[in-house]
Design a protein around this motif. Structure first.
Motif: not given
Length: 235
Positions: A4-5, A81-82, A86-87, A90-91, A141, A144, A216-217
Motif C-alpha cells: 500500500s505504501y 512492511g506487511n 508494520y502497518v 501502526a493502526l 518506507y 512515520l 498511517y500512510h
C-alpha cells in the motif's frame, strides 16, 4: 511493485477498478513513469507481502513478478512492511491505545524480520532473471514516527517506541539489502524526521485521521517526494 505504501492506498484520484489494491494515479510509480515517459504496469497492491510479489497470488491478482518481462527496463518496489506487521501495528496502536503493546506479536515480528532480507534478495534475483537489463530501485518506507512527540499519531509513549522501532528496523533492512544486491535505493526515511504526521503541509505521512488516503500512510506529497528520490537515484 509493492504494498500500500507504493500504491498510494486510497489517495484520490484512484485507478478505475483497482479493487482491494487501492492504487492511486498519483502514486510514485505513476509520477515517475510520467516524468520519464515510460509505459507503466503498476501492480502494487494494498496488503501485499513479499510472497505476493514473488509467487503467491493475492486474491484475484497474480503474483506481481508476472508483470516483469524481458523488455522491462525499470522496477521500483516498496514491499516488506506487511511481512513484519508494520502497518497493522501502526493502526492497532492508534486504535487500541496501551492495549496494542499486548496485542503486538513481537516474537512473530522478530522472526519475520529475520526472514525479510532473504525474501527481498530472492525477489530481486527473480526480477533480474526475467529482465537482464533491468534497473531496480528499492524505495524505503517514509518515516512515520518523528523524533518529537506527535499528537496526530494518537500513540501512547510505549506505542510510539514500538512503531518507531519497527520502522527503524525496516529501514536498516532496506539499506543492507540495497548494498548486498547492488541496486539503487531511494530513501525518504532518512530525510523524513521533519516530515511526519504533525508537519502540516510539509508532512509526507499522515497519522490516524487522513484527509486523503489511508491512516498511517504516505500523503500525496509523500508520493511526490518518493518519485523525486527515485528520479534522483536514477540520475
Amino acid at each position: 511493485m509493492g504494498s500500500s505504501y507504493a500504491a498510494g492506498y486510497d489517495i484520490n484520484p484512484q485507478e478505475p477498478d483497482t479493487g482491494l489494491c487501492g492504487r492511486s494515479i498519483v502514486d510514485y510509480p505513476h509520477l515517475v513513469a510520467r516524468k520519464l515517459h515510460l509505459r507503466l504496469n503498476d501492480v502494487s497492491c494494498g496488503g501485499a507481502v513479499t510472497a505476493n510479489a514473488l509467487g503467491t497470488p493475492q486474491q484475484s491478482h497474480p503474483p506481481q513478478i508476472d508483470a516483469v518481462t524481458s523488455n522491462t527496463k525499470l522496477v521500483t518496489m516498496t514491499i516488506g512492511g506487511n511481512d513484519v506487521d508494520y502497518v497493522a501495528t501502526a493502526l492497532e496502536c492508534g486504535l487500541l491505545g496501551p492495549a496494542c503493546i499486548e496485542v503486538a506479536d513481537r516474537k512473530t515480528i522478530n522472526a519475520e524480520f529475520e526472514k525479510l532480507p532473504h525474501s527481498l534478495e530472492s525477489l530481486i534475483s527473480a526480477i533480474r532473471a526475467k529482465a537482464h537489463a533491468v534497473t531496480i530501485v528499492l524505495v524505503a518506507y517514509p518515516r512515520l514516527v518523528p523524533p518529537k512527540p506527535c499528537a496526530a499519531l494518537n500513540y501512547t509513549p510505549p506505542a510510539t517506541r514500538l512503531v518507531a522501532s519497527i520502522g527503524a528496523r525496516l529501514e536498516r533492512v532496506f539499506v543492507s539489502v540495497a548494498r548486498a544486491t547492488h541496486i539503487l535505493l531511494a530513501d525518504p526515511y532518512v530525510l523524513g524526521a521533519n516530515h511526519g504526521p504533525c508537519a502540516g503541509d510539509k508532512r509526507w505521512v499522515v497519522g490516524l485521521v487522513p484527509d486523503n488516503g489511508a491512516p498511517y500512510h504516505p500523503t500525496a506529497a509523500g508520493h511526490r517526494e518518493m518519485a523525486r528520490l527515485v528520479e534522483r537515484a536514477l540520475s
